[in-house]
Write a protein that holds these residues in place. Sequence first.
Motif, PDB file in Angstrom:
ATOM      1  N   ALA A 174       0.824  -1.210   0.000  1.00  0.00           N
ATOM      2  CA  ALA A 174       0.000   0.000   0.000  1.00  0.00           C
ATOM      3  C   ALA A 174       0.863   1.267   0.000  1.00  0.00           C
ATOM      4  N   ALA A 175       2.117   1.134  -0.418  1.00  0.00           N
ATOM      5  CA  ALA A 175       2.999   2.302  -0.379  1.00  0.00           C
ATOM      6  C   ALA A 175       2.737   3.234  -1.548  1.00  0.00           C
ATOM      7  N   PRO A 176       2.450   4.516  -1.269  1.00  0.00           N
ATOM      8  CA  PRO A 176       2.196   5.467  -2.365  1.00  0.00           C
ATOM      9  C   PRO A 176       3.412   5.578  -3.295  1.00  0.00           C
ATOM     10  N   GLU A 177       4.600   5.495  -2.721  1.00  0.00           N
ATOM     11  CA  GLU A 177       5.801   5.597  -3.539  1.00  0.00           C
ATOM     12  C   GLU A 177       5.861   4.489  -4.583  1.00  0.00           C
ATOM     13  N   LEU A 178       5.440   3.290  -4.167  1.00  0.00           N
ATOM     14  CA  LEU A 178       5.487   2.151  -5.072  1.00  0.00           C
ATOM     15  C   LEU A 178       4.459   2.339  -6.187  1.00  0.00           C
ATOM     16  N   THR A 204      -3.995   7.472  -1.140  1.00  0.00           N
ATOM     17  CA  THR A 204      -4.465   8.819  -1.413  1.00  0.00           C
ATOM     18  C   THR A 204      -3.975   9.245  -2.791  1.00  0.00           C
ATOM     19  N   THR A 213      -1.494  12.111  -2.949  1.00  0.00           N
ATOM     20  CA  THR A 213      -0.133  11.754  -2.562  1.00  0.00           C
ATOM     21  C   THR A 213       0.605  11.086  -3.719  1.00  0.00           C
ATOM     22  N   LEU A 248       3.755  12.371  -5.733  1.00  0.00           N
ATOM     23  CA  LEU A 248       4.996  11.602  -5.814  1.00  0.00           C
ATOM     24  C   LEU A 248       5.408  11.364  -7.264  1.00  0.00           C
ATOM     25  N   ARG A 284       8.960  13.022  -7.248  1.00  0.00           N
ATOM     26  CA  ARG A 284      10.065  12.094  -6.981  1.00  0.00           C
ATOM     27  C   ARG A 284      10.955  11.983  -8.209  1.00  0.00           C
ATOM     28  N   LEU A 342      14.606   6.154  -8.010  1.00  0.00           N
ATOM     29  CA  LEU A 342      14.314   4.741  -7.860  1.00  0.00           C
ATOM     30  C   LEU A 342      14.650   3.995  -9.149  1.00  0.00           C
ATOM     31  N   ARG A 385      21.713   3.614 -14.593  1.00  0.00           N
ATOM     32  CA  ARG A 385      23.128   3.326 -14.779  1.00  0.00           C
ATOM     33  C   ARG A 385      23.427   1.871 -15.108  1.00  0.00           C
ATOM     34  N   LYS A 420      15.615  -2.118  -3.136  1.00  0.00           N
ATOM     35  CA  LYS A 420      15.110  -0.755  -3.349  1.00  0.00           C
ATOM     36  C   LYS A 420      14.510  -0.586  -4.735  1.00  0.00           C
ATOM     37  N   HIS A 429      12.815  -2.714  -6.145  1.00  0.00           N
ATOM     38  CA  HIS A 429      11.648  -3.604  -6.188  1.00  0.00           C
ATOM     39  C   HIS A 429      11.879  -4.788  -7.079  1.00  0.00           C
TER      40      HIS A 429
END
Lengths: 215, 682
Positions: free
Chosen positions: A88-92, A133, A136, A140, A144, A148, A152, A209, A211
């Motif tokens: 449930a991470a908004p960043e993900l 949300t 949010t 992001l 952002r 992520l 490279r 990190k 994922h």
Amino acid sequence: MNRHHGARLLLADDHTLVAEACKGLLEPEFQVIGIVADGRALLRAALEHRPDAVVVDVGMPLLNGLDAGEQIKRHLPAVKVVYLTMEAAPELAAEAFRRGASGYVLKSAAAEELVTALRRVLRGESYLSPQLTKDTVNFLIRTRKPGLREKRITKRQREVLQLLAEGRSMKEVASVLDLKPGTVAFHKYRIMESLGVKTNAELLQYAIKQHMIPS
Amino acid sequence: MKRDAPTRRHGPRPAPHPWTLGRRVALETLISDLSASLVDLPTDAAEEHIHHAFEEMLEFFHLDRVALWEFSQDRSEMVLLHCRRTPGTPPAPVRVDTEDYRWTTHQLLRGEPIFVHDGRNLPADAQAVKEAMAQQGIRSWLALPLRRDGVVFGALVFVAIRRQMRWLGKVISRLQTVADIFGSALARHRAEQALRQSEALKSSILSSMKSHVMVVDRAGVIIASNRESVKVCSLQPCAAHLTAGMNYLETLRRCAQQGDAAVQESVRGIESVLAGTCPVFEIEYAGRAAEQRSWFAMTVTPLTGAEGGAVIVHRDITARKHAESELRESEERFSRIADEAPVMMWTREPDGDVIHVNKFGLEMTGWRAEDFTLPKWMAAIHPDDLQKNFGTWAQAMDARQKYTLEYRYRHASGQYRWLLACGMPRYLADGSFAGYVGIGIDIQDQKEAEQARHELAGRLLRAQEDERARIARELHDDIAQRLALLTIRLRQLEQEAAQTADQERIAVLRRQSKQLSLDVSHLSHLLHSSYLENLGLAAAVENQCRETAELHHLEIDCKVRNLPRVLDHDVALGLFRVVQEALRNVIRHSHAAQIQVELFADGATLHLRITDDGVGFDSAAPGHAEGLGLVSMKERLRLVGGECTISSQPARGTRVEARVPLVQQHRHAPARADEDILEKAG
């Protein structure tokens, strides 16, 4: 009934029971043409069957959902990608949308939302579970930096890294990617050099990190 | 300058008294009388004799004024010393400026007599003289230089007012003889006066000295002594009056027969100085007074000069001796205590390399006393500790401040052992710096215990984290998924149900099952943040702030910047837990409306700062801060080499500050399983 009735779907989830249940949930309205349990199988099936949409779990072996989804969008831009996840991470969610996803649905809410999400997505809209949300996630996505998404290392290197991080031996990795074990070792060396990391632990963290593998 | 022409012109003018043979005899008689009275000019009656001589001359030559002048030291003026004049004659000025009488002064200093019959034979640049003559009505005058050792120091001046004088060459040369007699008499008189003054000064210096000073001749006979009778002691013989004329050496020789070693040595010393075989002789000796021990020092130094002899000085050094013996006693006492003390004690001289260490210190370190030097000691300090502490140490020593350090040194056994070293600057009574004094305590056991405690705390924390992570993963990957599956199946059942009532009942179950799935997910998240591992510290902290703010209707200003891309997991986890703990504290205790969370890297350090505007507390009061999870925060950060402080005041809010070094120097056993995870190449 909408015009996407009978749209062809591919489901990808290593929790096969969940995938089967989802199939039951979707079948009356859509046509589930296959269920796969890892990212590589998803890529192969997608290229073979050219579905209208794929429903993908984020955490999957061999190739994670984010990377698999991104590759599908690159090769078959018309295919809609919907993530179905416990995360449930908004960043993900933001990262998923940045990589071309159209929908992001929490597994807990699948029973209620998955059908709706697919209908919207096939109409060309996007869908986000209301538990996250929207503001949010939008914020992001906009703000952002692509930190992520490391540019490279190459696509091939990402594949090698995920497989290594999953705990596979160089020989296994070579077999999955149809490479020689020496080439895998070379890739690993190049990855560490590019990322400026020195230990396997750091390499593992990087993979988490990104994922590529679940934490 | 035409100085010679006018003065040397001897005109043959008639003399008032014909220069008869009788007069010449009378003059010679006068001169020899004057000589006789002036040669042995008695000091106390010098003036009387001079005046008498002047009277004689006034009468003999029928003159009006005779005056004796002396040049000042810098020759800027002439000062009148003696003057006799006939009644009605104006007095000579007390002093005249030589600048006004340049010509006259010049003549005299060259040693030339000046004879003026009348004003006419004076040169043009002697205008001042002419004016003075006119003013005083002087007709003729004669000035003769006074010499001492060939140097002109004054003048004898004869003045005629009532009549004109014709100065004859023969008379002038005889009068110059008279002037010379005056000059040498005066010079002798002066020298005697100076001598008498200096004698008086010397004797006043001598008598005011605290020491007893004697001058003895080559045989040891006292020539001079500043005391007639002195303190009774072996070298200042009993009941003896040390007056001039007594043979001091002989007296001592007699005393020496009584067997006193100091006296015997002194006799030998004085003899060798008098014989010129010893440049100086010194001896310290005890006084005789039994009730109060007194001490003296005798110094014998030779007199330079053909006569030989020596100066013998007795000084009272009782005060110094007492101070010395007190100091020695106190140092002996200290040294005795120091040696017995069950702690390493050391001293070091200013800028000295040698370290004096007590017995315990030698036993403790296993080192030999001769090995205790600063370079050897520094070489024995663990390189890491030396590097870490050297700056502090050097700074303290340069500033002569006290210091406390903890470091490892190499014990004689070759093992490094922890030492707590304290050093303190030492000052003598007169305020001068006397090096360092300090103690050393072996804290190896404490360090080991501390280390073990930290390792245990670390293992406990890590085990706790691992267990939390395991349960969280279980909940997330299994239970929550199965609940999700259950929800989906209920949904299918709901759609398949024929009866509306059944559908509603199933829908209730489905909603409950969904909520359960979400709750389990949330619980998993609380137990172990997948954010941290998935998204990194920055995202995890931001997310934590956002969630807390939404849940508790607070304003949290979260600023994360400049974090390194790859961060040690333990560092990230430690800081994340501090954020969680601090935010929990704010919610529970502070009633804050605004919270500021800052997380940034600054050089080699990661900073975390959590500030609130809540009620605060007295962070100086003991025990208070410890209750707020500070202990666990501190332990967590200590695992990664960091530290944590809480500062707060009632009604002033609270600030939690954590600092963690980015570069780890030393880490406790890393998880080997992680290290090997990618090394399974076949």
